[in-house]
Scaffold this motif. Structure first.
Motif, short mmCIF file in Angstrom:
data_model
loop_
_atom_site.label_atom_id
_atom_site.label_comp_id
_atom_site.label_asym_id
_atom_site.label_seq_id
_atom_site.Cartn_x
_atom_site.Cartn_y
_atom_site.Cartn_z
N ALA A 9 0.84 -1.20 0.00
CA ALA A 9 0.00 0.00 0.00
C ALA A 9 0.87 1.25 0.00
O ALA A 9 0.58 2.22 -0.72
CB ALA A 9 -0.93 0.00 1.21
N GLY A 10 1.95 1.23 0.77
CA GLY A 10 2.86 2.36 0.79
C GLY A 10 3.49 2.60 -0.57
O GLY A 10 3.65 3.74 -1.00
N SER A 11 3.84 1.52 -1.25
CA SER A 11 4.42 1.64 -2.59
C SER A 11 3.42 2.29 -3.55
O SER A 11 3.79 3.16 -4.35
CB SER A 11 4.84 0.27 -3.10
N ALA A 12 2.16 1.89 -3.45
CA ALA A 12 1.12 2.47 -4.31
C ALA A 12 0.93 3.96 -4.00
O ALA A 12 0.82 4.78 -4.92
CB ALA A 12 -0.19 1.72 -4.14
N PHE A 13 0.92 4.30 -2.71
CA PHE A 13 0.78 5.72 -2.34
C PHE A 13 2.01 6.51 -2.78
O PHE A 13 1.89 7.66 -3.21
CB PHE A 13 0.56 5.87 -0.84
N GLY A 14 3.19 5.93 -2.66
CA GLY A 14 4.41 6.60 -3.13
C GLY A 14 4.38 6.85 -4.63
O GLY A 14 4.77 7.91 -5.11
N LEU A 15 3.91 5.85 -5.37
CA LEU A 15 3.78 5.99 -6.82
C LEU A 15 2.78 7.10 -7.16
O LEU A 15 3.03 7.92 -8.04
CB LEU A 15 3.34 4.67 -7.44
N ALA A 16 1.66 7.12 -6.45
CA ALA A 16 0.65 8.17 -6.69
C ALA A 16 1.22 9.55 -6.36
O ALA A 16 0.98 10.51 -7.10
CB ALA A 16 -0.60 7.89 -5.86
N TRP A 17 1.98 9.66 -5.27
CA TRP A 17 2.57 10.94 -4.90
C TRP A 17 3.57 11.37 -5.97
O TRP A 17 3.61 12.54 -6.36
CB TRP A 17 3.25 10.86 -3.53
N GLY A 18 4.38 10.44 -6.45
CA GLY A 18 5.35 10.75 -7.49
C GLY A 18 4.68 11.20 -8.79
O GLY A 18 5.14 12.13 -9.45
N ALA A 19 3.58 10.53 -9.14
CA ALA A 19 2.85 10.92 -10.35
C ALA A 19 2.26 12.32 -10.19
O ALA A 19 2.33 13.15 -11.11
CB ALA A 19 1.75 9.90 -10.65
N ALA A 20 1.68 12.60 -9.03
CA ALA A 20 1.13 13.92 -8.78
C ALA A 20 2.23 14.98 -8.80
O ALA A 20 2.04 16.07 -9.36
CB ALA A 20 0.39 13.95 -7.44
N ALA A 21 3.37 14.66 -8.23
CA ALA A 21 4.50 15.61 -8.23
C ALA A 21 4.99 15.85 -9.65
O ALA A 21 5.31 16.98 -10.03
CB ALA A 21 5.64 15.08 -7.36
N ARG A 22 5.01 14.80 -10.47
CA ARG A 22 5.47 14.94 -11.85
C ARG A 22 4.51 15.80 -12.66
O ARG A 22 4.92 16.65 -13.46
CB ARG A 22 5.64 13.57 -12.51
N VAL A 23 3.22 15.60 -12.46
CA VAL A 23 2.22 16.42 -13.15
C VAL A 23 2.35 17.87 -12.71
O VAL A 23 2.33 18.79 -13.53
CB VAL A 23 0.79 15.88 -12.89
N TRP A 24 2.52 18.08 -11.40
CA TRP A 24 2.69 19.44 -10.87
C TRP A 24 3.93 20.09 -11.49
O TRP A 24 3.90 21.25 -11.90
CB TRP A 24 2.78 19.39 -9.35
N MET A 25 5.03 19.35 -11.57
CA MET A 25 6.26 19.91 -12.17
C MET A 25 6.02 20.31 -13.62
O MET A 25 6.52 21.34 -14.08
CB MET A 25 7.40 18.88 -12.11
N ARG A 26 5.28 19.50 -14.33
CA ARG A 26 4.98 19.79 -15.73
C ARG A 26 4.12 21.05 -15.86
O ARG A 26 4.34 21.88 -16.73
CB ARG A 26 4.27 18.58 -16.34
N LEU A 27 3.17 21.22 -14.94
CA LEU A 27 2.26 22.37 -15.02
C LEU A 27 2.94 23.68 -14.65
O LEU A 27 2.56 24.74 -15.18
CB LEU A 27 1.05 22.15 -14.11
N ILE A 28 3.93 23.65 -13.79
CA ILE A 28 4.57 24.91 -13.37
C ILE A 28 5.82 25.24 -14.17
O ILE A 28 6.38 26.32 -14.02
CB ILE A 28 4.93 24.88 -11.87
#
Length: 174
Positions: A9-28
């Protein structure tokens, strides 16, 4: 929850956080080009780091030694380079999830210091970006990070208790 399930579960949450961070980086980004290799490194590293935090959740609940918390240093790899602005939220932001007010205030100050650090860095080289997206996204990512980082600070669980038999419940003992 078993330790392997907590780690998964932690791995899945880490992956989701990384994906959200990557999208945020792309948007800014003012230059929104990205590489699949860079994205893969971000997603793989945050997934592994999430696995570690999930593992720490499981071992804390099982009552294992607190020394396992040293595994959280793997997150330092994620904060190398531009990700260092998230470091205060990870190192002290987890204190937000403790019960004492002074720890909550210290955790909140850590998250705010990351926002201030990001703002300060952007003052040196101003770019055309939406400040709500920049700082709001950063704040949301930081707060999500504090939830995982809280595993470093939470008290150890009681450990595995011996199962109570039905006879013990009826008779009041053993």
């Amino acid at each position: 929850m078993t330790i392997p399930r907590a780690a998964a579960a932690g791995s899945a949450f880490g992956l989701a956080w990384g994906a959200a961070a990557r999208v945020w980086m792309r948007l800014i980004s003012t230059d929104p080009e990205f590489t699949w290799t860079g994205t893969g490194v971000i997603l793989a590293s945050t997934s592994v780091c999430g696995l570690v935090l999930g593992f720490l959740y499981g071992v804390r609940r099982a009552g294992w030694s607190r020394w396992w918390r040293l595994l959280s240093v793997v997150w330092l790899f994620v904060f190398a380079g531009p990700g260092f602005v998230f470091l205060p939220a990870f190192l002290l932001g987890g204190l937000l999830h403790l019960h004492r007010l002074h720890w909550k205030l210290l955790g909140a100050a850590a998250v705010v210091s990351g926002v201030v650090l990001l703002w300060r860095l952007n003052q040196q080289e101003p770019a055309g970006f939406d400040p709500v997206l920049m700082y709001g996204g950063f704040l949301l990512l930081s707060l999500a990070l504090t939830a995982g980082a809280a595993e470093i600070y939470r008290p150890r669980g009681r450990g595995k208790s011996t199962p109570v038999r039905v006879v013990d419940r009826v008779t009041g003992g053993g």
